[in-house]
Design an enzyme around this catalytic site. Structure first.
Site, short mmCIF file in Angstrom:
data_model
loop_
_atom_site.label_atom_id
_atom_site.label_comp_id
_atom_site.label_asym_id
_atom_site.label_seq_id
_atom_site.Cartn_x
_atom_site.Cartn_y
_atom_site.Cartn_z
N SER A 22 0.85 -1.20 0.00
CA SER A 22 0.00 0.00 0.00
C SER A 22 0.88 1.25 0.00
O SER A 22 1.98 1.24 0.57
CB SER A 22 -0.87 -0.04 1.26
OG SER A 22 -2.00 0.76 1.13
N PRO A 23 0.42 2.34 -0.64
CA PRO A 23 1.24 3.55 -0.67
C PRO A 23 1.56 4.05 0.74
O PRO A 23 0.68 4.10 1.59
CB PRO A 23 0.35 4.57 -1.38
CG PRO A 23 -0.72 3.79 -2.05
CD PRO A 23 -0.87 2.51 -1.31
N CYS A 25 3.90 7.19 2.61
CA CYS A 25 4.83 8.31 2.63
C CYS A 25 6.06 7.93 3.41
O CYS A 25 5.95 7.37 4.51
CB CYS A 25 4.19 9.52 3.30
SG CYS A 25 2.94 10.29 2.29
N GLN A 99 1.40 6.28 -7.01
CA GLN A 99 0.19 6.95 -6.55
C GLN A 99 0.33 8.44 -6.87
O GLN A 99 1.20 9.12 -6.33
CB GLN A 99 -0.02 6.75 -5.05
CG GLN A 99 -1.39 7.29 -4.61
CD GLN A 99 -1.64 7.16 -3.12
OE1 GLN A 99 -0.82 7.59 -2.31
NE2 GLN A 99 -2.78 6.60 -2.75
N TYR A 182 -7.52 14.37 1.08
CA TYR A 182 -6.67 15.21 0.22
C TYR A 182 -7.52 15.81 -0.89
O TYR A 182 -8.74 15.62 -0.93
CB TYR A 182 -5.47 14.38 -0.26
CG TYR A 182 -4.61 13.95 0.90
CD1 TYR A 182 -3.98 14.90 1.70
CD2 TYR A 182 -4.47 12.61 1.25
CE1 TYR A 182 -3.22 14.53 2.82
CE2 TYR A 182 -3.71 12.23 2.36
CZ TYR A 182 -3.09 13.19 3.14
OH TYR A 182 -2.36 12.83 4.23
N LEU A 301 -5.59 -2.91 8.29
CA LEU A 301 -5.44 -3.93 9.32
C LEU A 301 -5.65 -5.35 8.79
O LEU A 301 -6.37 -6.15 9.39
CB LEU A 301 -6.36 -3.62 10.50
CG LEU A 301 -5.84 -2.47 11.38
CD1 LEU A 301 -6.84 -2.10 12.46
CD2 LEU A 301 -4.51 -2.86 12.04
N ARG A 324 1.31 -1.19 7.16
CA ARG A 324 2.19 -1.34 8.33
C ARG A 324 2.79 -2.73 8.46
O ARG A 324 3.96 -2.86 8.86
CB ARG A 324 1.42 -0.93 9.59
CG ARG A 324 1.22 0.58 9.65
CD ARG A 324 0.16 0.98 10.62
NE ARG A 324 -1.17 0.57 10.17
CZ ARG A 324 -2.30 0.82 10.82
NH1 ARG A 324 -2.25 1.45 11.98
NH2 ARG A 324 -3.46 0.44 10.34
C1 LIG Z 1 3.80 5.41 7.21
C2 LIG Z 1 2.51 5.44 6.42
C3 LIG Z 1 2.40 6.28 5.32
C4 LIG Z 1 1.23 6.30 4.54
N1 LIG Z 1 1.18 7.06 3.40
C5 LIG Z 1 0.13 6.91 2.55
C6 LIG Z 1 0.15 7.49 1.26
O1 LIG Z 1 1.15 8.10 0.82
N2 LIG Z 1 -0.96 7.33 0.48
C7 LIG Z 1 -2.05 6.63 0.91
O2 LIG Z 1 -3.02 6.52 0.16
N3 LIG Z 1 -2.08 6.05 2.11
C8 LIG Z 1 -1.01 6.13 2.92
N4 LIG Z 1 -1.01 5.47 4.12
C9 LIG Z 1 -2.15 4.58 4.44
C10 LIG Z 1 -1.83 3.14 4.02
O3 LIG Z 1 -1.63 3.02 2.62
C11 LIG Z 1 -2.96 2.18 4.44
O4 LIG Z 1 -4.12 2.52 3.75
C12 LIG Z 1 -3.24 2.23 5.96
O5 LIG Z 1 -2.03 2.27 6.69
C13 LIG Z 1 -4.05 1.02 6.42
O6 LIG Z 1 -3.37 -0.17 6.09
P1 LIG Z 1 -2.55 -1.05 7.20
O7 LIG Z 1 -3.50 -1.34 8.31
O8 LIG Z 1 -2.10 -2.28 6.44
O9 LIG Z 1 -1.39 -0.21 7.67
C14 LIG Z 1 0.14 5.48 4.92
C15 LIG Z 1 0.25 4.66 6.06
C16 LIG Z 1 1.42 4.62 6.79
C17 LIG Z 1 1.51 3.68 7.97
#
Ligand SMILES: Cc1cc2nc3c(=O)[nH]c(=O)nc-3n(C[C@H](O)[C@H](O)[C@H](O)COP(=O)(O)O)c2cc1C
Length: 356
Positions: A22-23, A25, A99, A182, A301, A324
């Site tokens: 997943s994207p 930052c 993205q 955004y 999650l 994550r």
């Molecule tokens: C460090 C970090 C940076 C993130 N940056 C972006 C981003 O650039 N673009 C985006 O759409 N979501 C971003 N997210 C959200 C994740 O892509 C994802 O949708 C969210 O963390 C839920 O997924 P997870 O439970 O597997 O972490 C970011 C999440 C984290 C933890």
């Protein structure tokens, strides 16, 4: 039955399994330029066996960065370092995606690990933020300038130019970031869009900006390559954007040549109440897939291989995106293959084979 390690074809691109990074930052770019951090971070996850590696939000113009350290694709100089990373990702069997993003009223903020919070003031290198309406995200954010129709057209063009550069850099998939509060999401939600012109009010008007962006991108982005959109399927706030509108929008996006909807949620309002829990956004991916008849990615999650596999096996989504869990373990996909008894799909590079 389709499972987690079955390839997925989107247009001419075949993704080796259903696992996407997943994207995320990284706050590690310099003037929008990808650095060695990006090469190692994204490259490691390709070596680790994920099928699709999507970059963090890459800003289509400088004022669309969330922070000064965000990745950018507003300049031809951004292409070369990204091309190097993409060549590496492809060499290791994964599909590189980008993205494309604009942070709107949530731009010009500090990095999460900076001591200060909220908007960076001009004297510290911050900039004036823009949005559909002059409504700040919260008290610690500045009041955005309302975009004029000509400025809106300029941002649509910026997405188009970014798509041209993305192709030159060797990306095989574009994800338009229309989620998390955004700029594009700010147009979609009636909470942040109170315009009275053709970009505000009705569903048709609020979705116009995104539809124009998709059309502009599709004009220049190869027919052979997939275009995807990340949506916040609900604002989790009374009176905000809803899942019903998401389904209707997904149908429209499909007819505009969008190939997959990445189903996230929230991020628009400080008033949001999110029932966070394992896989809490999966029902959105499931519903969009069923009611709009378009492939979806489930995100949020998802951490366990058996859970990810169940989502695919039961047709609740076509892909799972992990964020994550991928930070904790770049080899999540390889480890999942072993855990699920598909060691042959672990895609382990020969250098590491003795460990498997
Ligand atoms: C460090 C970090 C940076 C993130 N940056 C972006 C981003 O650039 N673009 C985006 O759409 N979501 C971003 N997210 C959200 C994740 O892509 C994802 O949708 C969210 O963390 C839920 O997924 P997870 O439970 O597997 O972490 C970011 C999440 C984290 C933890």
């Amino acid at each position: 039955m389709t499972h987690l390690f079955e390839p997925l074809a989107l247009r001419s691109v075949t993704i080796r399994n259903r696992i996407g990074v997943s994207p995320m930052c990284q706050y590690s770019a310099e003037n929008g330029m990808a650095t060695d951090w990006h090469l190692v971070h994204l490259g490691a996850r390709a070596v680790g066996g994920a099928g699709l590696i999507i970059t963090e939000a890459a800003a289509v113009e400088a004022r669309g960065r969330i922070s000064r350290e965000d990745l950018g694709i507003w300049n031809d100089a951004h292409i070369e370092p990204l091309a190097r990373i993409n060549a590496f990702i492809r060499e290791h069997g994964a599909v590189p995606g980008i993205q494309l993003a604009h942070a709107g009223r949530k731009a010009s903020t500090y990095r999460p690990w900076d001591v200060k919070r909220g908007c960076v003031p001009d004297r510290e290198g911050g900039w004036t933020v823009v949005a559909p309406s002059p409504i700040p995200f919260s008290d610690s954010y500045s009041v955005p300038n309302e975009l004029t129709p000509a400025q809106i057209a300029g941002i649509v063009d910026a997405f188009k130019s970014a798509a041209v550069r993305s192709q030159q850099a060797g990306f095989q998939l574009i994800e338009i970031h229309a989620a998390h509060g955004y700029l594009i999401h700010e147009f979609l939600s009636p909470l942040s869009n109170q315009r009275v012109d053709s970009y505000g009010g009705s569903f048709e008007n609020r979705t116009r900006f995104l539809i124009k962006i998709c059309r502009a991108v599709r004009e220049v982005w190869s027919e052979a390559l997939p275009l995807t959109v990340r949506l916040s399927c609900t604002d989790w706030v009374e009176g905000g954007w809803t899942i019903e509108e998401t389904v209707e929008l997904a149908r429209l996006l499909k007819s505009e040549g969008v190939d997959l909807i990445d189903c996230s949620s929230g991020g628009l309002s400080a008033q949001q109440k999110i029932p966070v829990g394992a896989g809490y956004q999966i029902p959105f991916a499931e519903r969009v897939r069923r009611e709009a008849n378009i492939p979806t990615a489930a995100v949020g999650l998802i951490t366990e291989p058996t859970h990810a596999d169940e989502i695919i096996r039961n047709g609740r989504a076509d892909m799972v995106f992990l964020a994550r869990a991928m930070l904790r373990d770049a080899y999540w996909a390889a480890h999942a293959a072993v855990a699920l008894g598909h060691k042959e799909h672990a895609a382990v590079p020969p250098q590491y084979l003795r460990a498997y």
